[in-house]
Write a protein that holds these residues in place. Structure first.
Motif, short mmCIF file in Angstrom:
data_model
loop_
_atom_site.label_atom_id
_atom_site.label_comp_id
_atom_site.label_asym_id
_atom_site.label_seq_id
_atom_site.Cartn_x
_atom_site.Cartn_y
_atom_site.Cartn_z
N ASP A 186 0.84 -1.20 0.00
CA ASP A 186 0.00 0.00 0.00
C ASP A 186 0.88 1.25 0.00
OD1 ASP A 186 0.91 0.36 2.63
OD2 ASP A 186 -0.85 -0.60 3.49
N GLU A 187 0.21 2.41 -0.15
CA GLU A 187 0.98 3.65 -0.31
C GLU A 187 1.87 3.97 0.89
OE1 GLU A 187 -3.34 4.38 0.04
OE2 GLU A 187 -2.29 2.88 -1.11
N LYS A 188 1.42 3.55 2.09
CA LYS A 188 2.19 3.84 3.30
C LYS A 188 3.53 3.13 3.32
CE LYS A 188 1.95 3.47 8.35
NZ LYS A 188 1.12 3.03 9.51
N HIS A 189 3.56 1.91 2.77
CA HIS A 189 4.77 1.08 2.88
C HIS A 189 5.62 1.06 1.61
CE1 HIS A 189 2.10 -0.47 6.07
NE2 HIS A 189 3.22 -0.71 6.72
N LYS A 190 5.08 1.59 0.50
CA LYS A 190 5.84 1.56 -0.75
C LYS A 190 6.63 2.87 -0.88
CE LYS A 190 5.39 0.42 -5.66
NZ LYS A 190 6.15 -0.82 -5.65
N GLN A 191 7.81 2.89 -0.31
CA GLN A 191 8.66 4.07 -0.34
C GLN A 191 10.08 3.66 -0.66
OE1 GLN A 191 8.36 6.14 3.38
NE2 GLN A 191 6.12 6.24 3.36
N LEU A 192 10.82 4.61 -1.23
CA LEU A 192 12.23 4.35 -1.49
C LEU A 192 13.05 4.41 -0.21
CD1 LEU A 192 13.42 6.24 -4.69
CD2 LEU A 192 13.51 3.83 -4.23
N GLU A 193 13.93 3.43 -0.05
CA GLU A 193 14.87 3.43 1.06
C GLU A 193 16.26 3.21 0.49
OE1 GLU A 193 13.69 0.52 3.86
OE2 GLU A 193 11.78 1.49 4.33
N GLY A 236 17.52 4.46 -2.11
CA GLY A 236 17.46 4.31 -3.56
C GLY A 236 16.82 3.04 -4.04
N LYS A 237 16.26 2.22 -3.14
CA LYS A 237 15.64 0.96 -3.55
C LYS A 237 14.22 0.87 -2.99
CE LYS A 237 19.81 -1.89 -4.00
NZ LYS A 237 20.48 -3.16 -3.59
N GLN A 238 13.39 0.11 -3.72
CA GLN A 238 12.05 -0.14 -3.24
C GLN A 238 12.10 -1.18 -2.12
OE1 GLN A 238 8.99 -0.60 -6.50
NE2 GLN A 238 10.85 -1.07 -7.64
N PRO A 239 11.18 -1.13 -1.17
CA PRO A 239 11.10 -2.21 -0.18
C PRO A 239 10.66 -3.50 -0.86
CG PRO A 239 9.23 -0.72 0.02
CD PRO A 239 10.17 -0.08 -0.95
N ALA A 240 11.24 -4.59 -0.44
CA ALA A 240 10.93 -5.89 -1.05
C ALA A 240 9.76 -6.55 -0.32
CB ALA A 240 12.15 -6.79 -1.01
N ILE A 241 8.89 -7.18 -1.10
CA ILE A 241 7.75 -7.91 -0.54
C ILE A 241 8.19 -9.34 -0.24
CG2 ILE A 241 5.43 -8.77 -0.99
CD1 ILE A 241 5.02 -6.39 -2.84
#
Length: 534
Positions: A438-445, A447-452
């Motif tokens: 969801d939008e709350k957890h999909k952020q760059l960290e 320079g990378k996306q968080p992995a599911i």
């Protein structure tokens, strides 16, 4: 992390489609039933309006559910005890044929591998026919001159009732051993049966893919492997079998030679009467070992073969560098070609990062990261029209994924694996569907996306493939108060009716699912607008 890069990704994800009418409208849902956790599953929307859901496991055999056009479950199905007798096998293919469902189940546990064709009545769900269509001799691996991943392959022509079965063939001759192909037409009528031998018997032939052209022709894409002391040479070939013939004709293709080919596939475009041939090549000269994709066409009646051209993802690559950093070139590999109803087509790519470790001197697959998807639209004449990138990053444990795995799943979904089966995307014309954070957890960290890693905080989303923005808008597939994940990888889409059927987890239980029928809006309609939302 650079503030600028974080601002870019957050601003991209802040824009979601708020349609004047829903793009995906839920029409009906089935009663809940236990989620298929293993084995193989398939959904078929039949021409009579019924919907068939089938689930096969080697341990329990076959289970089916049939729903009428009003989405009510039909109760005339055979007992589970009758279908359970088909255990210890593998579901190789399942598709509609003559208004019924044709299922192909192979059993390789015996000395002589066997393939059965089951016909399920499309009106009642009853088992109508059980035929053994292949009973092979014991496989002699030393004599195999043609290499494939399986002793049985079933390929369906999506534009007709025709299909072909590729199977191992063994003789008493010490030097002979190869494959046999049987071409079937409407009503499972046998059209031709031919031995497949390479033109040069001494040169191994690597099978890549096959296209069935109605009742007229079979086309096989493969590669000759010429062994040499200094360096092996790989040459792509096209083998064709005309209706009524017993020998294949071999054609040279204008692909790069002597390269490290890692895959290839073939698609027939009935609107232009041409084959689309694709080759994936590893660029060993670069440290990143980037995969290069080449596309060629063959006019069937004239057998005019075009020179292959490299597909460049310039627009997608620029966006990848902008969002993820100056070293993050887009590294997607080809997965499939989708032919549209006007003869235009889309090529879909996906970034794959396979992690392998040495354990006891044996390479062991740890996981595969399924990353950003790219879609390139082409006109029927082969002109590039537009391209998009879908940002995602999902980890599948203990599996290795390769180019064209989406293409290879067209006849039947590969074996299911709890939770990981929800991490595959699906393309339908105008859309990419995925389960994503969801939008709350999909952020760059950094320079990378968080992995599911699991499905916590994930919901079913669609990206609408339109407009000039490289990363298109994203929205929920289901209603905002029904933020559930769906098994998009086995979804069945009827382009004529614009109807999508898939499995959706229900919020009350992580062990139960429902079939859900959805109407899909035609992309690009003016009543669909883009606005900020959450």
């Amino acid at each position: 992390m650079k503030p600028m890069r974080k601002t870019i990704i957050l601003s991209l994800l802040a824009w979601f489609a708020i349609p004047a009418h829903a793009q995906f409208t839920t029409v009906a849902e089935s009663p809940a039933f236990q989620e298929p956790e293993d084995g193989a599953a398939r959904i078929l929307q039949l021409k009579n309006g019924n919907t068939l859901f089938l689930h096969y496991t080697a341990r329990q055999g076959l289970a089916i559910q049939l729903f009428d056009p009003a989405h009510r479950r039909i109760d005339t199905l055979p007992s589970l005890a009758n279908l359970a007798s088909y255990k210890n096998g593998n579901l190789d293919a399942a598709f509609e044929a003559g208004g019924n469902a044709a299922l192909f189940i192979s059993d390789r546990t015996q000395k002589h591998p066997v393939m059965r064709r089951l016909t399920i009545n499309g009106h009642t769900g009853q088992l109508q026919e059980d035929s053994v269509i292949a009973d092979l001799d014991k496989i002699n691996l030393r004599k195999k001159k043609v290499s494939t991943a399986s002793d049985f392959l079933v390929i369906k022509d999506p534009w007709s009732e025709s299909y072909a079965v590729w199977m191992y063939f063994n003789t008493d001759e010490e030097t002979d051993g190869g494959y046999q192909i049987v071409h079937f037409g409407a009503g499972h009528r046998e059209i031709s049966r031919a031995r497949f031998r390479n033109f040069d018997h001494e040169v191994p032939f690597q099978y890549w893919d096959m296209a069935v052209i109605g009742e007229e022709q079979l086309c096989i894409l493969g590669m000759e492997e010429h062994k040499a002391a200094d360096k092996d040479s790989m040459v792509m070939k096209l083998a064709t079998l005309e209706k009524g013939k017993i020998f294949f004709a071999f054609h040279d293709l204008k692909f790069p030679k002597g390269v490290n080919t890692v895959g290839g596939f073939i698609k027939y475009n009935p609107y232009t009467d041409q084959l689309l041939l694709m080759q994936a090549v590893k660029d060993d000269e670069r440290k990143t070992a980037r995969t290069i994709t080449f596309l060629a066409t063959v006019k069937l009646h004239s057998m005019h073969i075009s020179y292959s051209k490299e597909i460049y993802l310039d627009k997608v690559n620029r966006k990848s560098l902008e969002v993820f950093g100056p070293k993050e070139e887009y590294a997607g590999v080809p997965q499939n070609i989708f032919i549209k109803q006007d003869g235009s087509y889309a090529i879909v790519f996906e970034e794959l990062d396979n992690h392998v470790r040495m354990m006891n001197n044996t390479p062991t697959v740890i996981s595969t990261v399924l990353a950003n998807v790219a879609v390139v639209d082409f006109s029927a004449e082969g002109k590039e029209l537009n391209s998009w990138m879908i940002p995602k990053r999902q980890i599948n444990q203990g599996v290795i994924m390769r180019p064209f795995y989406v293409k290879n799943r067209e006849n039947v979904q590969e074996k299911l694996n709890w939770d990981d089966q929800y991490k595959f995307f699906t393309y339908i014309p105008g859309y990419i569907l995925i389960n994503d954070l969801d939008e709350k957890h999909k952020q760059l960290e950094r320079g990378k996306q968080p992995a599911i890693r699991d499905l916590s905080n994930c919901h079913g989303y669609f990206y609408q493939l339109e407009g000039e923005e490289t990363i298109p808008g994203r929205n929920l597939v289901f209603a905002p108060d029904d933020r559930q994940v769906a098994l998009f990888s086995i979804a069945d889409y009827d382009a004529g009716k614009r109807r999508l059927v898939t499995l959706k987890r229900i919020p009350e239980s992580r062990k139960d699912v429902k079939l859900v029928w959805m109407d899909v809006a035609e992309p690009g309609k003016p009543e669909t607008r883009m606005a900020k939302g959450n």
